[in-house]
Write a protein that holds these residues in place. Structure first.
Motif, PDB file in Angstrom:
ATOM      1  N   VAL A   1       0.853  -1.179   0.000  1.00 17.79           N
ATOM      2  CA  VAL A   1       0.000   0.000   0.000  1.00 17.79           C
ATOM      3  C   VAL A   1       0.891   1.232   0.000  1.00 17.79           C
ATOM      4  CG1 VAL A   1      -1.789   1.303   1.232  1.00 17.79           C
ATOM      5  CG2 VAL A   1      -1.817  -1.206   1.270  1.00 17.79           C
TER       6      VAL A   1
ATOM      7  N   SER B   1       0.663   5.203   0.604  1.00 15.57           N
ATOM      8  CA  SER B   1      -0.311   6.046   1.299  1.00 15.57           C
ATOM      9  C   SER B   1       0.304   7.347   1.794  1.00 15.57           C
ATOM     10  CB  SER B   1      -0.874   5.282   2.507  1.00 15.57           C
ATOM     11  OG  SER B   1      -1.815   6.067   3.203  1.00 15.57           O
TER      12      SER B   1
ATOM     13  N   TRP C   1      -5.658   2.084   7.537  1.00 14.47           N
ATOM     14  CA  TRP C   1      -6.444   2.580   6.401  1.00 14.47           C
ATOM     15  C   TRP C   1      -7.887   2.888   6.791  1.00 14.47           C
ATOM     16  CZ3 TRP C   1      -1.976   3.024   5.071  1.00 14.47           C
ATOM     17  CH2 TRP C   1      -1.080   1.981   4.903  1.00 14.47           C
TER      18      TRP C   1
ATOM     19  N   LEU D   1      -9.389   3.963  -0.238  1.00 11.59           N
ATOM     20  CA  LEU D   1      -8.482   2.977  -0.815  1.00 11.59           C
ATOM     21  C   LEU D   1      -8.831   2.783  -2.278  1.00 11.59           C
ATOM     22  CD1 LEU D   1      -8.297   0.191   1.925  1.00 11.59           C
ATOM     23  CD2 LEU D   1      -6.537   1.861   1.318  1.00 11.59           C
TER      24      LEU D   1
END
Length: 133
Positions: free
Chosen positions: A64, A66, A102, A107
């Motif tokens: 991920v 982010s 998250w 997402l």
């Protein structure tokens, strides 16, 4: 953090990423088959990684990217072909999307396949997505 499912484990510790194995896995993908080990290493260094293991052998991977405030981009979700069909990909995606980091964040991901897998986790196709290659 370590997650356990019978004899399988998911680690979110970058130290558990087996770079040569991730390179091997990505080399059979349609989206990253040409990535060099140096590019993969840099992507790992700049992502939150999830490594799927069968005992001591890495058999899957996801990451991920982010800002840890508003969004996360899920990338490079892959499971070794010898382990597919056992629900391990589903478990890997479930672990990634349910990670507390998250919670409350947008997402997103891009894929040419496995739409059903991602839709089960609440992902929807969007006509707003644009890409530049």
């Amino acid at each position: 953090m370590q997650y356990t499912n019978e004899n399988y484990f998911i680690y979110d510790d970058v130290e558990r990423v087996d770079l040569p194995k991730v390179k091997e896995l990505l080399s059979i993908s349609y989206w990253a088959s040409e990535r060099t080990i140096d590019v993969i290493e840099k992507s790992v260094e700049n992502s939150e990684c999830f490594s799927l293991y069968d005992d001591e052998i890495q058999i899957g991977f996801a990451r991920v990217v982010s800002d840890f405030s508003t969004f996360g981009y899920i990338a490079d979700v892959i499971v070794d072909p010898d382990y597919r069909g056992q629900g391990l990909g589903k478990w890997l995606v479930e672990t990634v999307v349910n990670d507390p980091r998250w919670k409350g964040k947008f997402l997103m991901l891009a894929t040419d396949d496995a739409h059903g897998l991602y839709q089960k986790h609440g992902f929807k196709q969007s006509p707003k997505f644009m890409g530049f290659y």
